[in-house]
Design an enzyme around this catalytic site. Structure first.
Site, mmCIF file in Angstrom:
data_model
loop_
_atom_site.group_PDB
_atom_site.id
_atom_site.type_symbol
_atom_site.label_atom_id
_atom_site.label_comp_id
_atom_site.label_asym_id
_atom_site.label_seq_id
_atom_site.Cartn_x
_atom_site.Cartn_y
_atom_site.Cartn_z
ATOM 1 N N SER A 119 -15.264 -55.826 79.206
ATOM 2 C CA SER A 119 -13.707 -55.868 79.720
ATOM 3 C C SER A 119 -13.547 -54.937 78.140
ATOM 4 O O SER A 119 -14.210 -55.449 76.250
ATOM 5 C CB SER A 119 -12.648 -56.206 80.341
ATOM 6 O OG SER A 119 -11.569 -55.701 80.253
ATOM 7 N N GLN A 166 -6.864 -59.103 76.854
ATOM 8 C CA GLN A 166 -8.737 -58.723 76.593
ATOM 9 C C GLN A 166 -9.271 -59.298 76.666
ATOM 10 O O GLN A 166 -10.806 -59.794 77.052
ATOM 11 C CB GLN A 166 -8.607 -56.893 76.211
ATOM 12 C CG GLN A 166 -8.034 -56.035 77.115
ATOM 13 C CD GLN A 166 -8.569 -55.590 78.369
ATOM 14 O OE1 GLN A 166 -8.015 -55.913 79.775
ATOM 15 N NE2 GLN A 166 -9.849 -55.594 78.508
ATOM 16 N N HIS A 210 -11.407 -62.348 78.220
ATOM 17 C CA HIS A 210 -12.068 -61.711 79.479
ATOM 18 C C HIS A 210 -13.227 -62.757 78.786
ATOM 19 O O HIS A 210 -14.602 -63.142 80.194
ATOM 20 C CB HIS A 210 -12.117 -60.436 79.621
ATOM 21 C CG HIS A 210 -10.791 -59.780 80.434
ATOM 22 N ND1 HIS A 210 -10.661 -60.080 82.320
ATOM 23 C CD2 HIS A 210 -9.728 -59.154 80.478
ATOM 24 C CE1 HIS A 210 -9.401 -59.689 82.311
ATOM 25 N NE2 HIS A 210 -8.773 -59.216 81.755
ATOM 26 N N GLU A 237 -11.861 -48.496 78.319
ATOM 27 C CA GLU A 237 -11.653 -49.024 79.207
ATOM 28 C C GLU A 237 -10.031 -48.613 79.832
ATOM 29 O O GLU A 237 -8.685 -48.398 80.604
ATOM 30 C CB GLU A 237 -11.566 -50.375 79.831
ATOM 31 C CG GLU A 237 -11.796 -50.596 81.557
ATOM 32 C CD GLU A 237 -12.059 -52.017 81.892
ATOM 33 O OE1 GLU A 237 -11.850 -52.355 82.794
ATOM 34 O OE2 GLU A 237 -12.065 -52.781 80.716
ATOM 35 N N HIS A 238 -9.230 -49.353 79.126
ATOM 36 C CA HIS A 238 -8.042 -49.896 78.870
ATOM 37 C C HIS A 238 -7.612 -48.792 77.299
ATOM 38 O O HIS A 238 -7.770 -49.266 76.333
ATOM 39 C CB HIS A 238 -7.671 -50.404 78.923
ATOM 40 C CG HIS A 238 -7.706 -52.040 79.829
ATOM 41 N ND1 HIS A 238 -8.911 -53.023 79.841
ATOM 42 C CD2 HIS A 238 -7.595 -52.309 81.317
ATOM 43 C CE1 HIS A 238 -9.362 -52.827 80.832
ATOM 44 N NE2 HIS A 238 -8.288 -52.718 81.981
ATOM 45 N N ASP A 244 -3.252 -54.707 85.739
ATOM 46 C CA ASP A 244 -4.192 -55.555 86.553
ATOM 47 C C ASP A 244 -4.150 -56.256 87.826
ATOM 48 O O ASP A 244 -4.868 -56.360 88.482
ATOM 49 C CB ASP A 244 -4.656 -56.829 85.195
ATOM 50 C CG ASP A 244 -5.769 -56.715 84.049
ATOM 51 O OD1 ASP A 244 -6.517 -55.494 84.230
ATOM 52 O OD2 ASP A 244 -6.012 -56.781 83.244
ATOM 53 N N GLU A 288 -36.061 -15.226 95.527
ATOM 54 C CA GLU A 288 -36.564 -16.459 95.537
ATOM 55 C C GLU A 288 -37.996 -16.895 96.603
ATOM 56 O O GLU A 288 -38.224 -18.263 96.474
ATOM 57 C CB GLU A 288 -35.550 -17.859 95.969
ATOM 58 C CG GLU A 288 -33.954 -17.612 95.461
ATOM 59 C CD GLU A 288 -33.452 -18.569 95.786
ATOM 60 O OE1 GLU A 288 -33.724 -19.387 96.612
ATOM 61 O OE2 GLU A 288 -32.167 -18.720 94.790
ATOM 62 N N HIS A 328 -36.673 -17.876 105.326
ATOM 63 C CA HIS A 328 -34.917 -18.362 105.528
ATOM 64 C C HIS A 328 -34.049 -16.700 105.095
ATOM 65 O O HIS A 328 -33.433 -16.401 106.077
ATOM 66 C CB HIS A 328 -34.690 -18.271 103.548
ATOM 67 C CG HIS A 328 -34.538 -19.490 103.275
ATOM 68 N ND1 HIS A 328 -35.950 -20.824 102.950
ATOM 69 C CD2 HIS A 328 -33.189 -20.763 102.955
ATOM 70 C CE1 HIS A 328 -34.811 -21.721 103.202
ATOM 71 N NE2 HIS A 328 -34.110 -22.470 102.601
#
Length: 433
Positions: free
Chosen positions: A236, A258, A261, A325-326, A359, A413, A418
């Site tokens: 985190s 944080q 964590h 992340e935050h 959170d 191609e 096709h």
């Protein structure tokens, strides 16, 4: 304190370098052994591992429905209210994300459609530990519920003679989850990936975990046909951008929320005021002393940086380079800068928007890309529980006109078959006339 403009490019890069995260060969080998055992032995393997790893004398796998339904009776009114509120807010925000099918005509006689379909079976992993994580159930379970997935399996470990915490069971009940498995680690991931006598096989697995869970998810995604996982996982992290009028106590509290964590978490402050940085350092010392997870937070702070920048604009440039992340904005006015946000998992605006709100209960999702993956991954959202497929319907006149684009491209191609698939139809249309 690091003065950004006075540092070399190497020192700047070092300040934004995350703690190394690499799965050892030993973890991979153990996970491969566990996956193979569960694949071959099913429930028996899970029960054996519950005895060996979780110290359970008489393990079971499925939680009876009556235990799930009775779970709220074991909760305090305060905790029940908290879970109810978080569930309602997360549901409200994500319900607005329900996708709508698209149907349009790209040219006369050519109709194209995009259809959304819920992933039929999903697995949710909720880590164990010293405290229950009902918020993790809500953040994933609500989305599974809204998607309409037919099968939702929730797996979480149980230690010793304990039972799954009633807060977990109640959150699962709100989310309509009735298949709860008392199993953790790589074994639980294997069970959801392969299926066992008691655990339905799923198509996609969500949820965080330790290095064994992370490795097991990666392995099943690589080896089980049709299996998908949510996103890469990492430690985190939070980055705070603050100006000269920010509250140092608030900044310190956010950084520590944080840091606690894990020792491998990382927190960074970017500020244009030397005074605010110094006051934040003092606040960190005061607040850290009061934390029950003081030692963990101290270790995380050793990997962290308090950085003096010349301007808030420069702070946003540095933040984009890091990709947090935050991202917390403690600015006198954040509005002019919101469009400058790049590579952030979730943004928290203003003095009274702590990261803790996201959170738990504001409504946004707390499952976010870490370790710089915010440059290419998004926060968990409702579309992660859907798959899409396209439909096209073409009339005779539509194909006649569209063939003027198809045939030259197929021939260019070198794909004769096709071209023939179109030409043979054009000939049939011509013969009808």
């Amino acid at each position: 304190m690091l003065r950004w403009n006075e540092e070399s490019s190497q020192a700047q890069a070092a300040a934004l370098t995350r703690p190394a995260v690499s799965a050892s060969a030993k973890v991979e080998a153990i996970c491969k052994t566990i996956l193979a055992k569960v694949k071959e032995q099913g429930d028996d393997a899970l029960l054996d591992m519950a005895k060996e790893f979780d110290n359970r004398a008489n393990p079971r796998l499925r939680v009876p429905l009556d235990e799930i339904n009775a779970s709220e009776q074991a909760l305090s009114a305060e905790l029940k209210y908290a879970i109810d509120t978080a569930y309602a807010n997360v549901k409200c925000f994500h319900e607005a994300q329900l996708p709508k099918d698209i149907k349009l005509s790209t040219q006369p006689g050519v109709v194209c459609e995009l259809k959304y379909q819920a992933i039929e079976a999903v697995g949710i992993y909720v880590p164990g530990g010293s405290a229950p994580l009902p918020s993790s159930v809500i953040m994933q379970g609500v989305l599974a519920q809204l998607s309409g997935a037919k099968t939702v399996v929730l797996a979480t470990p149980v230690q010793g003679d304990k039972a799954i915490n009633p807060a977990i069971l109640y959150a699962a009940k709100l989310c309509g989850i009735t298949t709860l498995i008392e199993s953790g680690g790589a074994g639980a991931i294997a069970a959801m990936a392969y299926g066992t006598e008691s655990v339905p096989k799923v198509n996609k697995i969500f949820g965080p975990g330790n290095s064994f869970v992370t490795m097991a998810k990666q392995l099943v995604a690589q080896t089980v046909p049709g299996m998908a996982i949510d996103m890469p996982a990492g430690p985190s992290e939070v980055l705070v951008i603050a100006d000269e009028r920010a509250n140092p106590e608030f900044i310190a509290a956010d950084l520590l929320s944080q840091a606690e964590h894990g020792a491998d978490s990382q927190v960074i402050l970017l500020c244009n005021s030397e005074s605010i940085i110094e006051q934040t350092q003092q606040a960190l010392t005061r607040q850290l002393a009061k934390l029950s997870r003081k030692e963990t937070a101290e270790q995380a702070l050793a990997n962290s940086s308090l950085i003096l920048v010349d301007s808030i604009a420069q702070a946003f440039d540095v933040s984009a380079q890091y990709g947090p992340e935050h991202l917390i904005l403690q600015l006198a006015d954040s509005t002019p800068y919101l469009d400058k946000v790049k590579n952030a998992g979730s943004v928290f605006v203003g003095d009274y928007t702590p990261e803790s709100a996201g959170d738990y209960a504001s409504g946004t999702n707390h499952v976010l890309p870490t370790y710089g993956y915010s440059a290419s991954y998004s926060s968990l959202n409702l579309l992660d529980f859907f798959r899409t497929y396209t439909v096209q319907t073409i009339t005779k006149s539509g194909l006649t006109q569209l063939s003027k684009a198809i045939l030259p491209l197929a021939n260019a191609e070198g794909l004769d078959a096709h071209a023939n698939a179109v030409s043979i139809r054009l000939e049939a249309i011509k013969n009808e006339q």
